[in-house]
Write a protein that holds these residues in place. Structure first.
Motif, PDB file in Angstrom:
ATOM      1  N   ASN A 186       0.816  -1.205   0.000  1.00 26.18           N
ATOM      2  CA  ASN A 186       0.000   0.000   0.000  1.00 26.18           C
ATOM      3  C   ASN A 186       0.851   1.257   0.000  1.00 26.18           C
ATOM      4  OD1 ASN A 186      -1.834  -2.064   1.898  1.00 26.18           O
ATOM      5  ND2 ASN A 186      -2.989  -0.905   0.384  1.00 26.18           N
ATOM      6  N   ASP A 233      -3.319   5.702  -1.180  1.00 25.00           N
ATOM      7  CA  ASP A 233      -4.440   4.775  -1.327  1.00 25.00           C
ATOM      8  C   ASP A 233      -5.626   5.178  -0.453  1.00 25.00           C
ATOM      9  OD1 ASP A 233      -2.866   3.344  -3.060  1.00 25.00           O
ATOM     10  OD2 ASP A 233      -2.276   1.836  -1.593  1.00 25.00           O
ATOM     11  N   ASN A 234      -5.349   5.933   0.616  1.00 25.02           N
ATOM     12  CA  ASN A 234      -6.431   6.377   1.494  1.00 25.02           C
ATOM     13  C   ASN A 234      -7.405   7.315   0.794  1.00 25.02           C
ATOM     14  OD1 ASN A 234      -5.780   5.202   4.145  1.00 25.02           O
ATOM     15  ND2 ASN A 234      -3.911   6.410   3.996  1.00 25.02           N
ATOM     16  N   ILE A 263      -9.011   7.087  -2.054  1.00 22.85           N
ATOM     17  CA  ILE A 263      -9.974   6.587  -3.025  1.00 22.85           C
ATOM     18  C   ILE A 263     -11.361   7.138  -2.701  1.00 22.85           C
ATOM     19  CG2 ILE A 263      -8.642   4.470  -3.390  1.00 22.85           C
ATOM     20  CD1 ILE A 263     -10.874   2.965  -1.896  1.00 22.85           C
ATOM     21  N   MET A 305     -10.090  -3.952  -8.372  1.00 23.52           N
ATOM     22  CA  MET A 305      -8.867  -3.479  -7.720  1.00 23.52           C
ATOM     23  C   MET A 305      -7.866  -2.942  -8.739  1.00 23.52           C
ATOM     24  SD  MET A 305      -9.336  -3.719  -4.485  1.00 23.52           S
ATOM     25  CE  MET A 305      -7.916  -4.016  -3.426  1.00 23.52           C
ATOM     26  N   ILE A 317      -9.019   0.517  -9.649  1.00 26.16           N
ATOM     27  CA  ILE A 317      -8.750   1.480  -8.578  1.00 26.16           C
ATOM     28  C   ILE A 317      -7.258   1.771  -8.466  1.00 26.16           C
ATOM     29  CG2 ILE A 317      -8.996   1.946  -6.100  1.00 26.16           C
ATOM     30  CD1 ILE A 317     -11.344  -0.017  -6.079  1.00 26.16           C
ATOM     31  N   LEU A 338      -5.122  -0.615  -6.778  1.00 25.15           N
ATOM     32  CA  LEU A 338      -4.710  -1.192  -5.505  1.00 25.15           C
ATOM     33  C   LEU A 338      -4.265  -2.637  -5.711  1.00 25.15           C
ATOM     34  CD1 LEU A 338      -7.676  -0.059  -3.190  1.00 25.15           C
ATOM     35  CD2 LEU A 338      -5.437   1.030  -3.402  1.00 25.15           C
ATOM     36  N   GLY A 389      -6.112  -4.744  -0.115  1.00 24.72           N
ATOM     37  CA  GLY A 389      -7.237  -4.063   0.511  1.00 24.72           C
ATOM     38  C   GLY A 389      -8.269  -5.074   0.963  1.00 24.72           C
ATOM     39  N   PRO A 407      -9.106   0.501   1.460  1.00 24.45           N
ATOM     40  CA  PRO A 407      -7.818   0.427   0.761  1.00 24.45           C
ATOM     41  C   PRO A 407      -6.658  -0.029   1.629  1.00 24.45           C
ATOM     42  CG  PRO A 407      -8.424   2.717   1.173  1.00 24.45           C
ATOM     43  CD  PRO A 407      -9.615   1.882   1.554  1.00 24.45           C
TER      44      PRO A 407
END
Length: 316
Positions: A125, A129-130, A132, A266, A269, A271, A274, A293
């Motif tokens: 990560n 990523d926080n 999204i 994923m 996105i 990622l 998650g 995430p």
């Protein structure tokens, strides 16, 4: 040549990180664990034909970025030394404010570059990523052929004709309040027709047989069935934990077609790790609520004996 280290950014007290670090110690892997309480000072940047490197300090100890083979962002965030203001007077004119605005922008660009380079060795990560967008994720999930709840965003008021027991509300973004004694966060609750209010996410309640929490890591799924419907406290949202009478959690295998679509989501996105929160309904459908995430995996790993902490330590 000395063994390269693993850099871990997480909260000072974070249970899942503690277990992963214990596995790293057991496997004699060198790592450095930091949080927002540690200050990073960038000293020098090297950009050459064969590599990019940084000389920086964490608190009072110097490191090169090349000293680290991997980076795991879990919680918290990197904290950089504050920008140092200067006094600048040119031909009798005080240009300090303008000069400091320029130098601060230069400093932020340097920090952005540091974060860009450290993300190249991020294994699972990144802090970014926080960010999204939950609404975008719901739209992407629908595009991937995944069932989602009937969703509306309403402003100001709800029609009094709406049955409050059929619709729920939750935060669009992540919301946490802190004080000296407690943390407060949003969960899911039934709507109220009382208003007015600001923009709110309204969903038709999904009638569940059980809930599913699935941790995703680099193409692999570790899933659990949570029998939250047997407890009034957790029936609407299993995160309203009942510690005196905890939900039964068992290993669960999702169908291959669903895992394929979730993996596709994923990828869209951006990622590679998650957690998914889903429900299995009374009419035998899988419904996706949201994607976390950063990914809660402790409550999946321990009751289902997946040893996810050990696997993450090996991945690092």
């Amino acid at each position: 040549m000395s063994e390269k280290m693993i850099l871990i950014c997480t909260d000072v007290s974070e249970a899942s990180s503690d277990v992963v670090c214990s596995w790293l110690q057991y496997n004699n892997k060198k790592f450095l664990r930091i949080s927002y309480e540690n200050i990073i000072t960038i000293k020098t940047v090297f950009i050459k034909d064969d590599k990019v490197d940084f000389l920086f300090s964490i608190d009072d100890t110097d490191y090169h970025l090349s000293d680290f083979k991997s980076y795991w962002y879990r919680r918290s965030r990197l904290k950089f030394a504050p920008f140092s203001v200067v006094e600048y007077i040119h031909e009798g004119v005080d240009l300090s404010n303008r000069m400091n605005a320029f130098l601060e922008e230069e400093y932020f660009k340097l920090i952005e570059f540091f974060q860009y380079e450290i993300n190249k060795i991020a294994v699972l990560n990144r802090y970014e990523d926080n960010n999204i967008n939950k609404l975008q994720v719901l739209s992407m999930a629908r595009d991937c052929g995944i069932n989602i709840p009937e969703t509306s965003i309403l402003d100001n008021a709800i029609s009094p004709d709406v049955n409050q027991n059929e619709y729920i509300t939750k935060a669009i973004s992540d919301f946490i309040l802190y004080d000296d004694k407690s943390n407060y966060f949003c969960t899911t609750d039934y709507i109220s027709v009382d208003g007015p209010f600001s923009y709110s996410l309204i969903q038709k309640e999904v009638k569940k047989k059980f809930e599913i929490r699935s941790f995703f890591m680099k193409g692999k799924f570790f899933s659990s069935a949570i029998f939250s419907q047997e407890n009034e406290k957790t029936k609407l949202d299993f995160r309203n934990y009942d510690f005196e009478n905890p939900n039964r959690v068992v290993p669960f295998s999702m169908p291959a077609w669903l895992e394929e679509r979730l993996a596709q989501l994923m990828q869209r996105i951006g990622l590679n790790s998650g957690s998914f929160d889903l429900a299995y309904t009374h009419d035998n459908k899988y419904v996706l609520f949201e994607v976390n995430p950063v990914g809660q995996f402790e409550q999946v790993s321990f009751p289902c004996n997946y040893s996810i902490h050990k696997l993450i330590a090996h991945e690092l």
